[in-house]
Design a protein around this motif. Sequence first.
Motif, PDB file in Angstrom:
ATOM      1  N   TYR A  95      21.728  -3.330  -7.179  1.00  0.00           N
ATOM      2  CA  TYR A  95      22.135  -2.979  -5.723  1.00  0.00           C
ATOM      3  C   TYR A  95      21.647  -3.444  -4.291  1.00  0.00           C
ATOM      4  O   TYR A  95      22.202  -3.426  -3.277  1.00  0.00           O
ATOM      5  N   ALA A  96      20.296  -3.798  -4.657  1.00  0.00           N
ATOM      6  CA  ALA A  96      19.689  -4.476  -3.448  1.00  0.00           C
ATOM      7  C   ALA A  96      18.432  -5.065  -3.870  1.00  0.00           C
ATOM      8  O   ALA A  96      17.863  -4.994  -4.881  1.00  0.00           O
ATOM      9  N   THR A  97      18.045  -5.928  -2.981  1.00  0.00           N
ATOM     10  CA  THR A  97      16.604  -6.771  -3.267  1.00  0.00           C
ATOM     11  C   THR A  97      16.050  -6.774  -1.822  1.00  0.00           C
ATOM     12  O   THR A  97      16.582  -6.324  -0.809  1.00  0.00           O
ATOM     13  N   GLY A  98      14.579  -7.060  -1.873  1.00  0.00           N
ATOM     14  CA  GLY A  98      13.737  -7.002  -0.676  1.00  0.00           C
ATOM     15  C   GLY A  98      12.715  -7.883  -0.775  1.00  0.00           C
ATOM     16  O   GLY A  98      12.257  -8.499  -2.093  1.00  0.00           O
ATOM     17  N   SER A  99      11.895  -8.088   0.341  1.00  0.00           N
ATOM     18  CA  SER A  99      10.612  -8.522   0.357  1.00  0.00           C
ATOM     19  C   SER A  99       9.691  -7.795   1.306  1.00  0.00           C
ATOM     20  O   SER A  99      10.181  -7.270   2.101  1.00  0.00           O
ATOM     21  N   THR A 100       8.360  -8.116   1.118  1.00  0.00           N
ATOM     22  CA  THR A 100       7.478  -7.287   1.919  1.00  0.00           C
ATOM     23  C   THR A 100       6.238  -8.107   2.313  1.00  0.00           C
ATOM     24  O   THR A 100       5.889  -8.800   1.362  1.00  0.00           O
ATOM     25  N   THR A 101       5.645  -8.269   3.278  1.00  0.00           N
ATOM     26  CA  THR A 101       4.315  -8.546   3.607  1.00  0.00           C
ATOM     27  C   THR A 101       3.210  -7.291   3.946  1.00  0.00           C
ATOM     28  O   THR A 101       3.724  -6.762   4.919  1.00  0.00           O
ATOM     29  N   CYS A 102       2.128  -7.245   3.411  1.00  0.00           N
ATOM     30  CA  CYS A 102       1.538  -6.010   3.760  1.00  0.00           C
ATOM     31  C   CYS A 102       0.058  -6.684   4.187  1.00  0.00           C
ATOM     32  O   CYS A 102      -0.295  -7.669   3.722  1.00  0.00           O
ATOM     33  N   LEU A 103      -0.483  -5.774   5.105  1.00  0.00           N
ATOM     34  CA  LEU A 103      -1.846  -6.188   5.504  1.00  0.00           C
ATOM     35  C   LEU A 103      -2.756  -5.234   4.497  1.00  0.00           C
ATOM     36  O   LEU A 103      -2.761  -4.125   4.481  1.00  0.00           O
ATOM     37  N   ILE A 104      -3.709  -6.060   4.216  1.00  0.00           N
ATOM     38  CA  ILE A 104      -4.908  -5.180   3.183  1.00  0.00           C
ATOM     39  C   ILE A 104      -6.232  -5.313   4.277  1.00  0.00           C
ATOM     40  O   ILE A 104      -6.549  -6.285   4.950  1.00  0.00           O
ATOM     41  N   MET A 105      -6.931  -4.242   4.212  1.00  0.00           N
ATOM     42  CA  MET A 105      -7.787  -4.083   5.325  1.00  0.00           C
ATOM     43  C   MET A 105      -9.004  -3.361   4.384  1.00  0.00           C
ATOM     44  O   MET A 105      -8.918  -2.179   3.853  1.00  0.00           O
ATOM     45  N   GLN A 106     -10.271  -3.841   4.711  1.00  0.00           N
ATOM     46  CA  GLN A 106     -11.344  -3.186   3.918  1.00  0.00           C
ATOM     47  C   GLN A 106     -11.875  -2.289   5.018  1.00  0.00           C
ATOM     48  O   GLN A 106     -11.992  -2.578   6.421  1.00  0.00           O
ATOM     49  N   VAL A 107     -12.238  -0.879   4.594  1.00  0.00           N
ATOM     50  CA  VAL A 107     -12.749  -0.056   5.534  1.00  0.00           C
ATOM     51  C   VAL A 107     -14.146   0.123   5.089  1.00  0.00           C
ATOM     52  O   VAL A 107     -14.563   0.122   4.183  1.00  0.00           O
ATOM     53  N   GLY A 108     -14.802   0.211   6.316  1.00  0.00           N
ATOM     54  CA  GLY A 108     -16.254   0.712   6.252  1.00  0.00           C
ATOM     55  C   GLY A 108     -17.330  -0.385   6.333  1.00  0.00           C
ATOM     56  O   GLY A 108     -17.236  -1.436   6.467  1.00  0.00           O
TER      57      GLY A 108
END
Length: 159
Positions: free
Chosen positions: A146-159
């Motif tokens: 029914y659908a396809t997709g792609s993503t880019t995510c930001l990974i952040m270290q906290v502290g």
Amino acid sequence: MFAAQSLSELPDKETVLSMSGLEFMQGILEGRIPGPPISTLLNYHLDHVEPGKVSFRGTPGFAHTNPMGGVHGGWYGTLLDSCMACAVMTMVPKGSIYTTLEYKVNLTRAIPLETEIIATGIIDHAGRSTGIAHGEIRGATDGKLYATGSTTCLIMQVG
């Protein structure tokens, strides 16, 4: 899985940072950590978690339609954003968090109302600061795409 019904039910920052993204996602699947409130509103739930791969099951109903009676594109987008970003989350180390930077959705056909689907996200890359994943929505019983997709995510270290 149960979804949080108020802000006080959501996990606090210390809880989130005390475990890896994979541990966090497994906690939601096992019911130890509440799922996102939006999952109740849009009628979907976490179905499968493994390193680099996450699946949700959902069924669009009348409340998820556009003015013409079809399943709203935002429903597809939310399911794909959820599965793809959570696939990235399974690779996030303890002490880090992530957020979606961008995602793209391609609808291939209309989902008939009340059709159960499976939205699966699979990691393509998980680095120190970014994660990339792709996903698809398929019929749970017939496997139709029914659908396809792609993503880019930001990974952040906290502290």
